[in-house]
Every structure is written in C-alpha cells, then in structure tokens.
Design a protein around this motif. Structure first.
Motif, PDB file in Angstrom:
ATOM      1  N   GLN A 153       4.503  14.459   0.426  1.00 34.79           N
ATOM      2  CA  GLN A 153       4.444  13.027   0.132  1.00 34.79           C
ATOM      3  C   GLN A 153       5.703  12.532  -0.556  1.00 34.79           C
ATOM      4  O   GLN A 153       5.982  11.326  -0.563  1.00 34.79           O
ATOM      5  CB  GLN A 153       3.227  12.739  -0.749  1.00 34.79           C
ATOM      6  N   SER A 201       1.074   4.145  -2.892  1.00 37.87           N
ATOM      7  CA  SER A 201       0.880   5.550  -2.544  1.00 37.87           C
ATOM      8  C   SER A 201       2.016   6.415  -3.088  1.00 37.87           C
ATOM      9  O   SER A 201       1.783   7.509  -3.619  1.00 37.87           O
ATOM     10  CB  SER A 201       0.785   5.702  -1.027  1.00 37.87           C
ATOM     11  N   GLU A 237       0.832  -1.201   0.000  1.00 38.65           N
ATOM     12  CA  GLU A 237       0.000   0.000   0.000  1.00 38.65           C
ATOM     13  C   GLU A 237       0.872   1.259   0.000  1.00 38.65           C
ATOM     14  O   GLU A 237       0.582   2.232  -0.704  1.00 38.65           O
ATOM     15  CB  GLU A 237      -0.919   0.003   1.223  1.00 38.65           C
ATOM     16  N   ARG A 238       1.957   1.253   0.778  1.00 36.88           N
ATOM     17  CA  ARG A 238       2.867   2.405   0.779  1.00 36.88           C
ATOM     18  C   ARG A 238       3.504   2.586  -0.586  1.00 36.88           C
ATOM     19  O   ARG A 238       3.668   3.709  -1.078  1.00 36.88           O
ATOM     20  CB  ARG A 238       3.947   2.219   1.851  1.00 36.88           C
TER      21      ARG A 238
END
Length: 308
Positions: A94, A10, A6-7
C-alpha cells in the motif's frame, strides 16, 4: 466522497498504520509515571509541568513511530508471510518501501529536534539511541539470527522511562535504571507468550523466536525465570516509593509469577497451554505497576527509604 478523497484517506491510514499506534500507547503509559517519579523524588519535589509532559509525550510518540515505520521497512518480507502481520501496509504494497523509509527517517529527525528544543538534548540523544537500537540491533542484527532476539533487542522498548526521566532532570539516576530493568525482564515473558500462540507464523517466516526453536517446556520455564526476575527487580524501586507501591509490586508480581508457573505446569503435563492469558496479563501488570508509580508520586506519599 470522491475517489481522490477516498484514495487520500486510504494512503493516510496506511502511513498511520506503519507507526503501530497501539504499541505507542503502551510506551507512553510508562513514560508519564517515570516523569512523575523523577519530578517528585529527584527533580525538586514538584511534578513536571503540563507543557513538559506534553512535549515529552509528543517527542516520544514520534520517536516510537519512527522506529516502528523503519521496522516495517526491514520486515516487509516476513510480515507478508505471517497471518498476524499480513495486513500491514508494506506487506500489502500500500506504500512504496522507499517512501516508508523516508517517512521513518523524517519522523526520527523531527522527534530528536523536538525533544532537544522542548526538553533537553540528553532526552533527544536517548531517543535517537532507542530508534537506532531497535532498527539496527534488534530488527537487522538479532531478530532473524538468534532466539535471544527479544531478550536483548527488547532493551529499546525500555528506553521511554529513561527518556522521560532525563526530560525532567537532565540526567539519568538509578531509579530510571530500575524501571528500565522492570520492562527489560517483563519483555521475554510478554513476547514469548505471544510467540507460543503464533509459533507457526514465526516458523513460516523463518524468525527463530524461542518457541520456534525450543521445546514448549523449555520456553515456559524461561518464562517462569524471567517472571521471577521481573517481580524481584520491581522491589528495587521501593526505597523511592511508599507502602502503596510496595504492596502493589508484591501482590501483582506474585500474581504474575503464579500464572507463569501455571502455564509451565500445564505445558509440562502436556495439557492445552493458553499463553495468551499470560500475554494479556502482562499488559495489565505493566500498566498497573506504572500507574501505581504515578499515583504514588502524585500523592507525594512518604517514601519507605532504604531498610539499612
């Protein structure tokens, strides 16, 4: 799905977001018609090969992605202040700025190398020029210093048609400059309409877009002037196109000019201006005009030629 995956997804989404893919789509819409016209009218009478189209579009997309990523690096501080751009990756921290900088530079180098090896080195040089102009001239020099930022800085967004033409012919002929001019004159009405809607955003970020530093009526009259210039300039392409393009250029250009005048009349009367209508119309106009160029060239319709 594991946290690591998931990271990873992202982070990948963040890097893709740096490239502003929606803007890239619009840039590519004008490149293909320019290549079709170059091939049909001055490149031996044939449409460019599928491979050349793909190679040019890939190179152009990567070049645009490079310019946008580098723009995000420079504008990270003001993006964080504007509601419209607060969600961008660097505004949300981010992606580290240093990583985004390297990412943008690598994309720029790859795009130039790709275009040079698959098309020609003139197209590659023009892509590097476009990236440098967008980042160094528009983003660093003009954007925060003058209300004319988008007028002159917008020249970088006109380069895809010239790059596409060069990729087909190995040179730059006058029709490429005409298409360049259409986008050049289209850019101020397009962005000033958007800036009228997001005036408070630009003001909060300290960006002197014209709607921030000038009265609304002055902005709208300049939109009218550039709309007329755009519509008139588009007719310069008629000698290398057919009656189909001529008809669309006259009707679509007239429609745009009428809508620009309506916006100005509303602003001058103190009514509720709805500049986003013109903004969305500007996208439709540009896409429609260049799609007509592509269709005109693809069908090989007889050109109207010079009237004298």
């Amino acid at each position: 799905m594991t946290p690591r995956i998931e990271r990873g997804r992202s982070v990948l989404r963040a890097y893709v977001s740096l490239t502003k893919t929606r803007i890239i789509e619009q840039l590519l819409v004008v490149t293909v018609p320019a290549m079709f016209l170059a091939g049909r009218r001055t490149g031996g009478g044939h449409l460019p090969s599928v491979w050349l189209l793909i190679a040019t579009l890939v190179g152009g997309a990567v070049a645009a992605a490079s310019a946008h990523a580098l723009n995000c690096v420079v504008d990270a501080d003001i993006d964080a202040k504007m509601k419209r751009t607060q969600a961008r990756p660097l505004a949300q921290a981010q992606v580290p700025k240093a990583h985004a900088l390297v990412f943008g530079l690598v994309l720029g180098a790859l795009s130039a190398l790709w275009l040079g090896l698959t098309t020609n080195w003139l197209a590659a040089a023009l892509s590097v020029t476009a990236i440098a102009f967008y980042v160094l001239v528009y983003t660093l020099l003009l954007k925060r210093r003058t209300s004319q930022n988008i007028v002159w800085g917008g020249a970088a967004g006109c380069m895809p048609v010239v790059i596409g033409w060069a990729a087909v012919t190995g040179r730059v002929d006058w029709p490429a400059f005409v298409m360049f001019g259409v986008i050049f004159f289209w850019t101020p009405p397009h962005f000033w309409a958007l800036a009228m809607r997001y005036r408070d955003d630009y003001a909060a970020a300290g960006v002197p877009m014209l709607p921030v530093v000038a009265p609304p009526a002055q902005v709208s009259i300049r939109i009218v002037v550039y709309s007329w210039l755009m519509a008139a300039w588009s007719l310069l392409l008629v000698p290398v196109t057919s009656w189909v393009y001529a008809a669309v250029a006259v009707l679509a250009g007239g429609w745009f000019v009428v809508m620009a005048h309506r916006l100005h009349a509303t602003v001058r009367a103190g009514g509720e201006a709805r500049p986003m209508r013109l903004f969305h119309l500007s996208n439709t106009y540009l896409c429609g005009l260049f799609i007509t160029v592509a269709v005109d060239a693809a069908l090989g319709l007889p050109v109207l030629g010079w009237p004298f």
